[in-house]
Scaffold this motif. Structure first.
Motif, PDB file in Angstrom:
ATOM      1  N   MET A   1       0.823  -1.812   0.413  1.00  0.00           N
ATOM      2  CA  MET A   1       0.137  -0.011  -0.090  1.00  0.00           C
ATOM      3  C   MET A   1       0.488   1.428  -0.028  1.00  0.00           C
ATOM      4  N   LEU A   2       1.972   1.334   0.620  1.00  0.00           N
ATOM      5  CA  LEU A   2       2.406   2.452   0.595  1.00  0.00           C
ATOM      6  C   LEU A   2       3.684   3.250  -0.442  1.00  0.00           C
ATOM      7  N   VAL A   3       4.410   2.280  -1.238  1.00  0.00           N
ATOM      8  CA  VAL A   3       4.503   2.433  -1.946  1.00  0.00           C
ATOM      9  C   VAL A   3       4.269   2.137  -3.850  1.00  0.00           C
ATOM     10  N   SER A   4       3.110   1.766  -3.266  1.00  0.00           N
ATOM     11  CA  SER A   4       2.072   1.402  -4.524  1.00  0.00           C
ATOM     12  C   SER A   4       1.629   3.198  -5.347  1.00  0.00           C
ATOM     13  N   VAL A  17      -2.794   5.045   6.009  1.00  0.00           N
ATOM     14  CA  VAL A  17      -3.464   3.429   6.189  1.00  0.00           C
ATOM     15  C   VAL A  17      -3.382   3.087   7.925  1.00  0.00           C
ATOM     16  N   ALA A  18      -4.467   3.250   8.155  1.00  0.00           N
ATOM     17  CA  ALA A  18      -5.441   2.890   9.302  1.00  0.00           C
ATOM     18  C   ALA A  18      -4.960   1.402   9.721  1.00  0.00           C
ATOM     19  N   ILE A  19      -4.153   0.769  10.745  1.00  0.00           N
ATOM     20  CA  ILE A  19      -4.096  -0.651  11.685  1.00  0.00           C
ATOM     21  C   ILE A  19      -4.311  -0.707  13.017  1.00  0.00           C
ATOM     22  N   LEU A  20      -5.605  -1.601  12.258  1.00  0.00           N
ATOM     23  CA  LEU A  20      -6.545  -1.436  13.952  1.00  0.00           C
ATOM     24  C   LEU A  20      -6.392  -2.984  14.898  1.00  0.00           C
ATOM     25  N   GLY A  21      -7.115  -2.500  15.980  1.00  0.00           N
ATOM     26  CA  GLY A  21      -6.272  -4.314  17.132  1.00  0.00           C
ATOM     27  C   GLY A  21      -6.162  -3.478  18.304  1.00  0.00           C
ATOM     28  N   MET A  22      -6.668  -4.400  19.158  1.00  0.00           N
ATOM     29  CA  MET A  22      -6.470  -4.302  20.314  1.00  0.00           C
ATOM     30  C   MET A  22      -5.154  -4.481  20.711  1.00  0.00           C
ATOM     31  N   GLY A  23      -4.514  -3.620  21.688  1.00  0.00           N
ATOM     32  CA  GLY A  23      -3.632  -3.870  23.239  1.00  0.00           C
ATOM     33  C   GLY A  23      -3.404  -4.449  22.914  1.00  0.00           C
ATOM     34  N   GLY A  24      -1.670  -4.510  22.621  1.00  0.00           N
ATOM     35  CA  GLY A  24      -0.502  -5.345  23.082  1.00  0.00           C
ATOM     36  C   GLY A  24      -1.566  -6.810  21.346  1.00  0.00           C
ATOM     37  N   VAL A  25      -1.243  -6.936  20.384  1.00  0.00           N
ATOM     38  CA  VAL A  25      -1.685  -7.499  19.638  1.00  0.00           C
ATOM     39  C   VAL A  25      -0.364  -7.390  18.800  1.00  0.00           C
ATOM     40  N   VAL A  34       7.227  -1.911   8.773  1.00  0.00           N
ATOM     41  CA  VAL A  34       7.129  -0.956   7.511  1.00  0.00           C
ATOM     42  C   VAL A  34       7.649  -0.295   7.649  1.00  0.00           C
ATOM     43  N   TYR A  35       8.091   0.713   8.195  1.00  0.00           N
ATOM     44  CA  TYR A  35       7.942   2.650   8.846  1.00  0.00           C
ATOM     45  C   TYR A  35      10.474   1.925   8.574  1.00  0.00           C
ATOM     46  N   ASN A  36      10.660   1.129   8.898  1.00  0.00           N
ATOM     47  CA  ASN A  36      11.906   0.588   8.669  1.00  0.00           C
ATOM     48  C   ASN A  36      12.243  -0.217   7.117  1.00  0.00           C
ATOM     49  N   ASP A  37      11.489  -0.660   6.512  1.00  0.00           N
ATOM     50  CA  ASP A  37      11.324  -1.154   5.410  1.00  0.00           C
ATOM     51  C   ASP A  37      12.305  -0.819   4.528  1.00  0.00           C
ATOM     52  N   GLU A  38      13.708  -1.211   3.627  1.00  0.00           N
ATOM     53  CA  GLU A  38      14.355  -0.461   3.128  1.00  0.00           C
ATOM     54  C   GLU A  38      13.140  -0.214   1.723  1.00  0.00           C
ATOM     55  N   LYS A  39      12.855  -0.404   0.975  1.00  0.00           N
ATOM     56  CA  LYS A  39      11.874   0.036   0.075  1.00  0.00           C
ATOM     57  C   LYS A  39      11.017   1.121   0.076  1.00  0.00           C
ATOM     58  N   VAL A  40      10.531   1.340   1.803  1.00  0.00           N
ATOM     59  CA  VAL A  40       9.934   2.210   1.936  1.00  0.00           C
ATOM     60  C   VAL A  40      10.964   3.175   2.694  1.00  0.00           C
ATOM     61  N   GLU A  41      12.049   2.949   3.075  1.00  0.00           N
ATOM     62  CA  GLU A  41      12.796   3.693   3.147  1.00  0.00           C
ATOM     63  C   GLU A  41      12.919   4.714   1.713  1.00  0.00           C
ATOM     64  N   GLU A 144     -11.931   4.645  11.073  1.00  0.00           N
ATOM     65  CA  GLU A 144     -12.959   4.486  10.029  1.00  0.00           C
ATOM     66  C   GLU A 144     -13.389   6.109   9.640  1.00  0.00           C
ATOM     67  N   VAL A 145     -12.675   6.775  10.778  1.00  0.00           N
ATOM     68  CA  VAL A 145     -12.531   8.927   9.914  1.00  0.00           C
ATOM     69  C   VAL A 145     -11.778   8.567   9.469  1.00  0.00           C
ATOM     70  N   ALA A 146     -10.034   8.263   9.917  1.00  0.00           N
ATOM     71  CA  ALA A 146      -8.576   8.949   9.231  1.00  0.00           C
ATOM     72  C   ALA A 146      -8.583   7.878   7.465  1.00  0.00           C
ATOM     73  N   ARG A 147      -8.910   6.630   7.804  1.00  0.00           N
ATOM     74  CA  ARG A 147      -8.835   6.238   6.651  1.00  0.00           C
ATOM     75  C   ARG A 147      -8.939   6.204   5.854  1.00  0.00           C
ATOM     76  N   THR A 148      -7.874   5.786   4.101  1.00  0.00           N
ATOM     77  CA  THR A 148      -7.946   5.947   2.645  1.00  0.00           C
ATOM     78  C   THR A 148      -7.941   4.929   2.291  1.00  0.00           C
ATOM     79  N   PHE A 149      -7.161   4.010   2.785  1.00  0.00           N
ATOM     80  CA  PHE A 149      -7.137   2.700   1.943  1.00  0.00           C
ATOM     81  C   PHE A 149      -8.131   1.583   2.835  1.00  0.00           C
ATOM     82  N   PRO A 150      -8.424   0.444   2.650  1.00  0.00           N
ATOM     83  CA  PRO A 150      -9.123  -0.732   3.598  1.00  0.00           C
ATOM     84  C   PRO A 150      -8.528  -0.257   4.584  1.00  0.00           C
TER      85      PRO A 150
END
Length: 373
Positions: A1-4, A17-25, A34-41, A144-150
């Motif tokens: 999603m990030l590099v497309s 891109v919203a990452i959703l999940g309970m605390g500790g997941v 993904v922040y540290n991924d070489e392609k993203v960098e 849902e308020v913030a995301r533009t991607f699924p």
């Protein structure tokens, strides 16, 4: 999603891109990967990471974004983020993000007010096409308020994955070659089914079991009454990790509750604080106080009660997971407190506060009555 290049959004050039999940997941862990991924960098001109938390404030978050960008780019720009004027901050944020493809991470977002969100991101719409914001949140409405991607929802780990993660932290491997380890595996798999598929629980219990590679000890942990606790905020697995700490480590751990969530912990500074408070007993160790402190820090690290940061923005710093910070706050009782959390007990022993640009003396006036501080 990030590099497309095909990601369209409601906010002109900005994708969210919203990452959703309970605390500790593992939301923050995934964002770090993904922040540290070489392609993203190589894909983005600018990157910045901001921890948001429950106390959402547009001025604070905007200031933090500017500060993070300036530091990551070694810019010699003036410290405009020290201003509390939102208009000045928005102009500066727009200036540094304009005509650049950027990736910003807003970690642990709680606010689901669309107007607040729009006010925060409106200076970012003039970035290059492909500019991205990642948010992590445990509330679907925020996503849902913030995301533009699924929405990218993280699921709980399967029992098999729970056991794999637990065994690697406990034994360094998920392979067993003798009868003793086979029995440990049977017990370990039962333990793994108890903590509900959360990676943070697997890591902390694995760290606890690592120092107790014994059938009796593992059985004791499996049958502990702590698993029956019904505290919605603290996982039984984390309670167990604290319960099995030696008394001197319990003091050191509880003291860490004076640090705000996501606060970068400096190992040397923390050890010096433990020394100053008299938490380190060197009488029977035959070691210098600093060495005892280093051992205490290493032990908390091995049990995943302290973790090493693995994204570039933090440098070589350490931190406590939010749920672990909650645990430290609970077990410290009224002995440790952060001023920004509200009313402080007069019996508090250790107190901290977040320094502001224009601190006022009056907020410390009540300390005159604190006899134990």
């Amino acid at each position: 999603m990030l590099v497309s290049d095909c990601g369209t959004s409601r906010n002109n050039n900005l994708g969210v891109v919203a990452i959703l999940g309970m605390g500790g997941v593992g939301k923050t862990t995934l964002a770090q990967l993904v922040y540290n991924d070489e392609k993203v960098e190589h894909h983005f001109d600018l990157k910045a990471w901001v921890y948001v938390s429950e106390d959402f404030d547009v001025v604070r978050v905007t200031k933090s974004l500017i500060e993070s960008v300036v530091r990551n780019t070694s810019s010699s720009a003036s410290k405009v983020w020290e201003s509390n004027n939102l208009d000045i901050l928005r102009v500066q944020l727009k200036k540094i993000s304009r005509e650049k493809r950027f990736l910003f991470v807003l970690d642990d977002l709680w606010n689901d007010n669309y107007n607040d969100w729009d006010e925060l991101v409106s200076p970012l719409i003039d970035g290059k096409p492909g500019s991205m914001v990642i948010i992590t949140t445990h509330q679907r409405k925020v996503a849902e308020v913030a995301r533009t991607f699924p929405i990218h929802k993280l699921k709980l780990l399967s029992n098999e994955d729970c056991w794999s993660l637990l065994s690697k932290h406990a034994l360094g491997s998920d392979e067993f070659h003798n009868s003793t380890n086979t029995t440990l595996e049977e017990i370990g798999r039962k333990i793994a089914r108890k903590y509900g598929g959360l990676p943070i629980a697997a890591k902390t219990i694995g760290g606890l079991l690592r120092s107790k590679v014994d059938i009796t000890e593992w059985t004791s942990i499996l049958n502990s009454n702590v698993w029956n606790l019904s505290n919605d905020n603290i996982l039984p697995a984390l309670h167990l990790s604290y319960q099995y700490l030696p008394s001197h480590l319990k003091r050191c751990f509880a003291y860490c509750s004076i640090f705000p969530k996501d606060f970068p912990l400096d190992k040397k500074t923390l050890v010096l604080l433990w020394m100053a408070e008299g938490f380190l007993d060197c009488s029977q160790e035959g070691k210098m106080a600093e060495e005892v402190g280093d051992d205490c820090f290493a032990e908390l690290l091995s049990r995943s009660l302290i973790q090493q940061s693995n994204h570039v923005g933090r440098g070589k710093k350490f931190f406590m997971h939010d749920l672990v910070n909650d645990l430290a706050t609970i077990v410290s009782g009224k002995s440790c407190y952060r001023l920004e959390c509200g009313n402080v007990s007069k019996n508090v022993l250790h107190l901290s506060y977040t320094q502001e640009v224009y601190d006022i003396f009056m907020k410390f006036k009540s300390f005159n009555n604190f006899k134990c501080l």
